[in-house]
Write an enzyme that holds these catalytic residues in place. Sequence first.
Site, PDB file in Angstrom:
ATOM      1  NE  ARG A   1      -2.163  -1.171   3.404  1.00 35.90           N
ATOM      2  CZ  ARG A   1      -2.594  -2.200   4.470  1.00 35.90           C
ATOM      3  NH1 ARG A   1      -3.876  -2.813   3.979  1.00 35.90           N
ATOM      4  NH2 ARG A   1      -2.010  -2.725   5.049  1.00 35.90           N
TER       5      ARG A   1
ATOM      6  NE  ARG B   1       8.095  -1.685  11.769  1.00 36.77           N
ATOM      7  CZ  ARG B   1       7.319  -0.824  11.582  1.00 36.77           C
ATOM      8  NH1 ARG B   1       7.657   0.493  10.995  1.00 36.77           N
ATOM      9  NH2 ARG B   1       6.037  -0.949  12.127  1.00 36.77           N
TER      10      ARG B   1
ATOM     11  CD  GLU C   1      12.680   3.560  15.319  1.00 38.18           C
ATOM     12  OE1 GLU C   1      11.632   3.754  16.004  1.00 38.18           O
ATOM     13  OE2 GLU C   1      12.927   3.497  14.176  1.00 38.18           O
TER      14      GLU C   1
ATOM     15  CG  HIS D   1       9.338   5.475  13.783  1.00 40.20           C
ATOM     16  ND1 HIS D   1       9.614   4.225  14.126  1.00 40.20           N
ATOM     17  CD2 HIS D   1       8.286   5.485  12.845  1.00 40.20           C
ATOM     18  CE1 HIS D   1       8.921   3.440  13.584  1.00 40.20           C
ATOM     19  NE2 HIS D   1       7.950   3.943  13.047  1.00 40.20           N
ATOM     20  CB  ILE D   2       7.554  11.898  12.310  1.00 38.41           C
ATOM     21  CG1 ILE D   2       8.476  12.247  11.193  1.00 38.41           C
ATOM     22  CG2 ILE D   2       7.995  12.348  13.774  1.00 38.41           C
ATOM     23  CD1 ILE D   2       8.881  13.912  10.914  1.00 38.41           C
TER      24      ILE D   2
HETATM   25  C1  GLV Z   1       4.593   2.714  12.365  1.00 36.47           C
HETATM   26  O1  GLV Z   1       5.978   2.467  11.798  1.00 36.47           O
HETATM   27  C2  GLV Z   1       3.720   1.604  11.888  1.00 36.47           C
HETATM   28  O2  GLV Z   1       3.904   0.493  11.740  1.00 36.47           O
HETATM   29  O3  GLV Z   1       2.488   2.148  12.272  1.00 36.47           O
END
Ligand code: GLV
Length: 320
Positions: free
Chosen positions: A157, A239, A268, A287-288
Amino acid sequence: MAKVYVTCRVFPEELERLRAAGHTVEMRDAPGLILREKLLEKVSEAEALICLLSDRIDAEVIEKAGKLRIIANLAVGYENIDLAAAQAAGIVVTNTPGVLTETTADLTFALLLAAARRIVEADAFARSGAFYGWELLQPHLGLEVHGKALGIVGMGRIGTAVARRGRLGFGMDVLYHDPHRNKPAEAELQAKYVSFEALLEKSDFVSIHTSLTRETRHLFDRQAFLRMKKTAILINVARGPVVDEKALVWALETGQIAGAGIDVYEEEPKVNPGLLKLQEHVVLVPHIGSATSKTRRAMARIAVDNVLAVLAGEAPLNPV
Ligand code: GLV
């Protein structure tokens, strides 16, 4: 009436929906991550757990969770949860798919553009007072984006949403690699299915959108960087451990690749000190990917919907 434990701060109106259904809600009202001991203690009483990707829900936690019926992860990914242990204990696990696709694709493009056009470096320069006027050879000459080759690793997606931006917004040629062919994306975006090696060799921008599995851990190692163009930029919003961070630092330091836009890290919340030192064509964010207020609210809503359903004895809406 059930006890719900929430490991992080969540929008109050969502917790109200749980209370309105008669449940008792305890939310950990503090910044940062929950301590392991606290998680082990709280989970032993809870019937529902709403947690973060950064909360490690392993066999030990599940063993303690004698009353738990659902783990609602506030993320689309769920590699923080020992699924086999949860299943064996009869605990439902849910995630938040769909709502963060376009938001994460937007952030991918923000990183791509920022790294290519050196936005963060240029911003610091403008603020420093060092800008004395337009010059032909300005200090922040960047890399072109439009019309370049965009390589997508993982055409699910989010990968498809990024490819759409590249193709329709910036006239880029889209290449992709994935264990499965994505024929609709090929038809819509003239996306070309190629081997991983060919993608590395031909792309000007390589954007990672694969989940973390045994196969994808350190997919980007020294060998991978050696195949990439020296002018290429790597974007990772998927990731951290998909990239061997030491190899990435090496590739950037030695000019094996030109730059990187990174949202996720191998360990992280630790950011590799080698990455922190690099600035030219390197943009780092914490990680935004899904971090807009609308999307984070939607994620919380989905987690609560799943908890409400399972506690009411209904099927979960988003089981994994
Ligand atoms: C964020 O990294 C998620 O997997 O929603």
